[in-house]
Design a protein around this motif. Structure first.
Motif, PDB file in Angstrom:
ATOM      1  N   GLY A 174       0.661  -1.504  -0.287  1.00  0.00           N
ATOM      2  CA  GLY A 174      -0.067  -0.219  -0.356  1.00  0.00           C
ATOM      3  C   GLY A 174       0.846   1.132  -0.269  1.00  0.00           C
ATOM      4  O   GLY A 174       1.932   1.258   0.362  1.00  0.00           O
ATOM      5  N   ARG A 175       0.186   2.297  -0.193  1.00  0.00           N
ATOM      6  CA  ARG A 175       0.805   3.880   0.055  1.00  0.00           C
ATOM      7  C   ARG A 175      -0.389   4.382   0.076  1.00  0.00           C
ATOM      8  O   ARG A 175      -1.431   4.782  -0.306  1.00  0.00           O
ATOM      9  CB  ARG A 175       0.944   4.430  -1.977  1.00  0.00           C
ATOM     10  CG  ARG A 175       1.868   5.430  -1.350  1.00  0.00           C
ATOM     11  CD  ARG A 175       1.938   6.333  -2.852  1.00  0.00           C
ATOM     12  NE  ARG A 175       0.883   7.183  -3.738  1.00  0.00           N
ATOM     13  CZ  ARG A 175       0.515   7.471  -3.641  1.00  0.00           C
ATOM     14  NH1 ARG A 175       0.659   8.608  -2.610  1.00  0.00           N
ATOM     15  NH2 ARG A 175      -0.871   8.004  -4.510  1.00  0.00           N
ATOM     16  N   ARG A 176       0.177   5.110   1.532  1.00  0.00           N
ATOM     17  CA  ARG A 176      -1.098   6.240   1.943  1.00  0.00           C
ATOM     18  C   ARG A 176      -1.208   7.364   1.526  1.00  0.00           C
ATOM     19  O   ARG A 176      -0.259   8.039   0.758  1.00  0.00           O
ATOM     20  CB  ARG A 176      -0.575   6.895   4.009  1.00  0.00           C
ATOM     21  CG  ARG A 176      -0.430   5.215   4.656  1.00  0.00           C
ATOM     22  CD  ARG A 176      -0.404   5.399   5.794  1.00  0.00           C
ATOM     23  NE  ARG A 176      -0.154   5.127   6.911  1.00  0.00           N
ATOM     24  CZ  ARG A 176      -1.281   3.785   7.523  1.00  0.00           C
ATOM     25  NH1 ARG A 176      -2.695   4.311   6.637  1.00  0.00           N
ATOM     26  NH2 ARG A 176      -1.744   2.516   8.314  1.00  0.00           N
ATOM     27  N   THR A 177      -1.943   8.097   1.196  1.00  0.00           N
ATOM     28  CA  THR A 177      -2.299   9.271   0.908  1.00  0.00           C
ATOM     29  C   THR A 177      -3.625  10.342   1.497  1.00  0.00           C
ATOM     30  O   THR A 177      -3.130  11.502   0.625  1.00  0.00           O
ATOM     31  CB  THR A 177      -3.584   9.040  -0.670  1.00  0.00           C
ATOM     32  OG1 THR A 177      -4.643   8.410  -0.510  1.00  0.00           O
ATOM     33  CG2 THR A 177      -2.849   7.656  -0.935  1.00  0.00           C
ATOM     34  N   HIS A 178      -2.831   9.856   2.720  1.00  0.00           N
ATOM     35  CA  HIS A 178      -4.064  10.954   3.609  1.00  0.00           C
ATOM     36  C   HIS A 178      -3.159  12.295   4.417  1.00  0.00           C
ATOM     37  O   HIS A 178      -4.022  12.971   4.736  1.00  0.00           O
ATOM     38  CB  HIS A 178      -4.881  10.443   4.788  1.00  0.00           C
ATOM     39  CG  HIS A 178      -3.136   9.743   5.635  1.00  0.00           C
ATOM     40  ND1 HIS A 178      -2.290   8.917   5.103  1.00  0.00           N
ATOM     41  CD2 HIS A 178      -2.937  10.578   6.552  1.00  0.00           C
ATOM     42  CE1 HIS A 178      -1.518   9.057   6.848  1.00  0.00           C
ATOM     43  NE2 HIS A 178      -2.409   9.785   7.655  1.00  0.00           N
ATOM     44  N   GLU A 179      -1.941  11.785   3.817  1.00  0.00           N
ATOM     45  CA  GLU A 179      -0.912  13.642   4.209  1.00  0.00           C
ATOM     46  C   GLU A 179      -1.048  14.730   3.390  1.00  0.00           C
ATOM     47  O   GLU A 179      -0.358  14.329   2.433  1.00  0.00           O
ATOM     48  CB  GLU A 179       0.339  13.507   4.686  1.00  0.00           C
ATOM     49  CG  GLU A 179       0.084  12.087   5.638  1.00  0.00           C
ATOM     50  CD  GLU A 179       1.963  11.452   6.242  1.00  0.00           C
ATOM     51  OE1 GLU A 179       2.587  12.189   6.718  1.00  0.00           O
ATOM     52  OE2 GLU A 179       2.231  10.572   5.480  1.00  0.00           O
TER      53      GLU A 179
END
Length: 290
Positions: A258-263
């Motif tokens: 996965g790759r987080r995108t929330h920041e």
């Protein structure tokens, strides 16, 4: 709704392997395949042939040869090609937005002097909101056979934000009719940061491992229900997450991370995803999630 698998080409064997992988995937899903070459001509570049028309013919020849190659392996596949003039990163991000999945080669040099395709791929991975599959195997002589082995997914926890990663992994295993190995890593915290009370609670529950095993089980539960025919193997390991995950990916046909995108304003891949991209021998799917 996107109905294509798109592969980005740059004239290297790595991108040709990406086209092969994308063709297998499109044939499996019954969708169309789109082959794209993002091209910027620069007469001062060392990689340029020095003549715009000649270089454009070379670029189109790369697409034509790739199309012939995948068509020979998959005669019934709907294949289209296009040269898109523009910055490779911007072009490929746009292509990813239009496709079910974007497939790229993970190494090689593009048409811009000193501009690593690996660097282009990393920029694309950081910017796109769609899954991207990175393929690093080279099969210059002929298309590779259908990949075998299980699908492996890195599980970060029971957070709902990780749902897109697990959904992608379960769907990939279901489409291939292969087992899914779910890998969860945890590290024993330094004793000094634990209070005697918290250590007592952990020991009453049988130690820390059962706690983390339950976290993994809880994370997988909704997807086991959604994909009841997928055989799931749970692997719980201690140590750095990247090492635990890569140790279980040997022999896999696909590794899903996965790759987080929330920041807001921050475009990071994370250490585990970086490690997978650099060291996994199989194709690596990077799935954005909140």
């Amino acid at each position: 709704m996107p109905v294509t698998i798109t592969a980005g080409l740059d004239g290297t064997d790595h991108s040709l392997a990406a086209a092969d992988w994308a063709a297998h995937e499109a044939a499996r899903r019954g969708t169309a395949l789109r082959l794209v070459y993002a091209w910027v001509w620069g007469p001062g570049d060392t990689a340029s042939v020095g003549d715009r028309d000649a270089e454009e013919r070379m670029v189109r020849a790369v697409l034509s040869d790739a199309r012939s190659r995948v068509a020979a392996a998959h005669p019934a596949l709907d294949v289209s090609t296009e040269v898109v003039v523009g910055d490779p990163v911007s072009v490929l991000v746009d292509e990813a937005a239009r496709a079910q999945t974007l497939v790229l080669g993970s190494r090689g040099y593009g048409t811009l002097a000193g501009y690593l395709v690996g660097s282009v791929s990393l920029h694309v991975l950081r910017r796109t909101a769609r899954p991207v599959v990175m393929v690093r195997e080279t099969q210059p002589a002929a298309p590779a056979p259908l990949p075998s082995g299980e699908v492996v997914v890195g599980v970060q926890g029971a957070e709902a934000a990780g749902g897109p990663v697990l959904d992608f992994a379960f769907a990939a295993a279901a489409e291939r009719d292969v087992p899914l190995r779910a890998v969860y890593a945890w590290e024993v915290p330094p004793v000094l940061i634990w209070s005697p009370g918290s250590m007592w609670v952990a020991e009453r529950q049988g130690g820390l491992e059962p706690v983390h095993r339950q976290i993994l089980s809880d994370a997988l539960a909704p997807w086991r229900e959604k994909y009841p025919r997928v055989e799931v193997a749970e692997h719980l390991g201690t140590g750095p997450a990247s090492e635990v995950l890569l140790s279980r990916a040997e022999g896999a046909q696909l590794l899903v991370v996965g790759r987080r995108t929330h920041e807001p304003g921050v475009r990071r891949l994370g250490s585990v995803t970086h490690a997978a991209l650099h060291h996994a021998r199989c194709a690596v799917a990077v799935v954005p999630h909140a």
